[in-house]
Design a protein around this motif. Structure first.
Motif, PDB file in Angstrom:
ATOM      1  N   HIS A   1       1.299  -1.640   0.085  1.00  8.65           N
ATOM      2  CA  HIS A   1      -0.183   0.343   0.349  1.00  8.65           C
ATOM      3  C   HIS A   1       0.900   1.147   0.626  1.00  8.65           C
ATOM      4  O   HIS A   1       2.324   1.212   0.627  1.00  8.65           O
ATOM      5  CB  HIS A   1      -0.999  -0.188   1.382  1.00  8.65           C
ATOM      6  CG  HIS A   1      -1.478  -1.259   1.040  1.00  8.65           C
ATOM      7  ND1 HIS A   1      -2.628  -1.579   0.966  1.00  8.65           N
ATOM      8  CD2 HIS A   1      -0.898  -2.066   1.885  1.00  8.65           C
ATOM      9  CE1 HIS A   1      -3.727  -2.898   0.981  1.00  8.65           C
ATOM     10  NE2 HIS A   1      -2.404  -3.180   2.204  1.00  8.65           N
TER      11      HIS A   1
ATOM     12  N   GLY B   1      -5.293  -1.199   4.468  1.00  8.91           N
ATOM     13  CA  GLY B   1      -4.197  -0.893   4.911  1.00  8.91           C
ATOM     14  C   GLY B   1      -4.030   0.060   5.979  1.00  8.91           C
ATOM     15  O   GLY B   1      -2.706  -1.332   6.834  1.00  8.91           O
TER      16      GLY B   1
ATOM     17  N   LEU C   1      -7.419  -1.110  -4.106  1.00  9.29           N
ATOM     18  CA  LEU C   1      -7.571   0.160  -3.603  1.00  9.29           C
ATOM     19  C   LEU C   1      -6.761   1.673  -3.643  1.00  9.29           C
ATOM     20  O   LEU C   1      -6.205   2.697  -3.515  1.00  9.29           O
ATOM     21  CB  LEU C   1      -8.399   0.207  -2.049  1.00  9.29           C
ATOM     22  CG  LEU C   1      -9.248  -0.844  -1.776  1.00  9.29           C
ATOM     23  CD1 LEU C   1      -9.128  -1.590  -0.314  1.00  9.29           C
ATOM     24  CD2 LEU C   1     -10.459  -0.727  -2.570  1.00  9.29           C
ATOM     25  N   CYS C   2      -5.036   1.164  -3.182  1.00 13.96           N
ATOM     26  CA  CYS C   2      -4.685   2.150  -3.034  1.00 13.96           C
ATOM     27  C   CYS C   2      -4.697   3.152  -4.558  1.00 13.96           C
ATOM     28  O   CYS C   2      -4.432   3.876  -4.993  1.00 13.96           O
ATOM     29  CB  CYS C   2      -3.180   1.836  -3.003  1.00 13.96           C
ATOM     30  SG  CYS C   2      -2.960   1.838  -1.477  1.00 13.96           S
TER      31      CYS C   2
ATOM     32  N   CYS D   1      -1.396  -2.183  -4.179  1.00 15.98           N
ATOM     33  CA  CYS D   1      -3.627  -2.328  -4.113  1.00 15.98           C
ATOM     34  C   CYS D   1      -4.060  -1.458  -4.913  1.00 15.98           C
ATOM     35  O   CYS D   1      -3.458  -0.707  -4.890  1.00 15.98           O
ATOM     36  CB  CYS D   1      -4.020  -1.824  -2.541  1.00 15.98           C
ATOM     37  SG  CYS D   1      -4.317  -1.603  -1.832  1.00 15.98           S
TER      38      CYS D   1
ATOM     39  N   CYS E   1      -5.726   3.801   3.487  1.00 17.45           N
ATOM     40  CA  CYS E   1      -6.532   2.574   2.575  1.00 17.45           C
ATOM     41  C   CYS E   1      -6.903   1.844   3.849  1.00 17.45           C
ATOM     42  O   CYS E   1      -6.517   1.594   4.542  1.00 17.45           O
ATOM     43  CB  CYS E   1      -4.959   1.996   2.197  1.00 17.45           C
ATOM     44  SG  CYS E   1      -5.479   0.275   1.204  1.00 17.45           S
TER      45      CYS E   1
END
Ligand SMILES: [Zn+2]
Length: 53
Positions: A19, A27, A48-49, A46, A24
């Protein structure tokens, strides 16, 4: 959206991702004792990151 030095979890049961966003959702669930600086070996970025970039 705070970008930080890449970090990952040292827990082998966690997903092999790293991350780079402080906030996050995935994270931030890594406990401080498992949080390691760096991308780690063979870890993927990641998702989402990536979305927060
Ligand atoms: Zn992330």
């Amino acid at each position: 959206m705070t970008k930080v030095t890449p970090y990952h979890s040292s827990n082998p049961t966690d997903p092999d991702v790293y991350h780079w966003h402080d906030n996050c959702p995935a994270g931030s669930q890594i406990p401080a004792r498992n949080k390691v600086s760096g991308k780690g070996y063979g870890n993927r970025p990641c998702r989402l990151c990536e979305r927060m970039d």
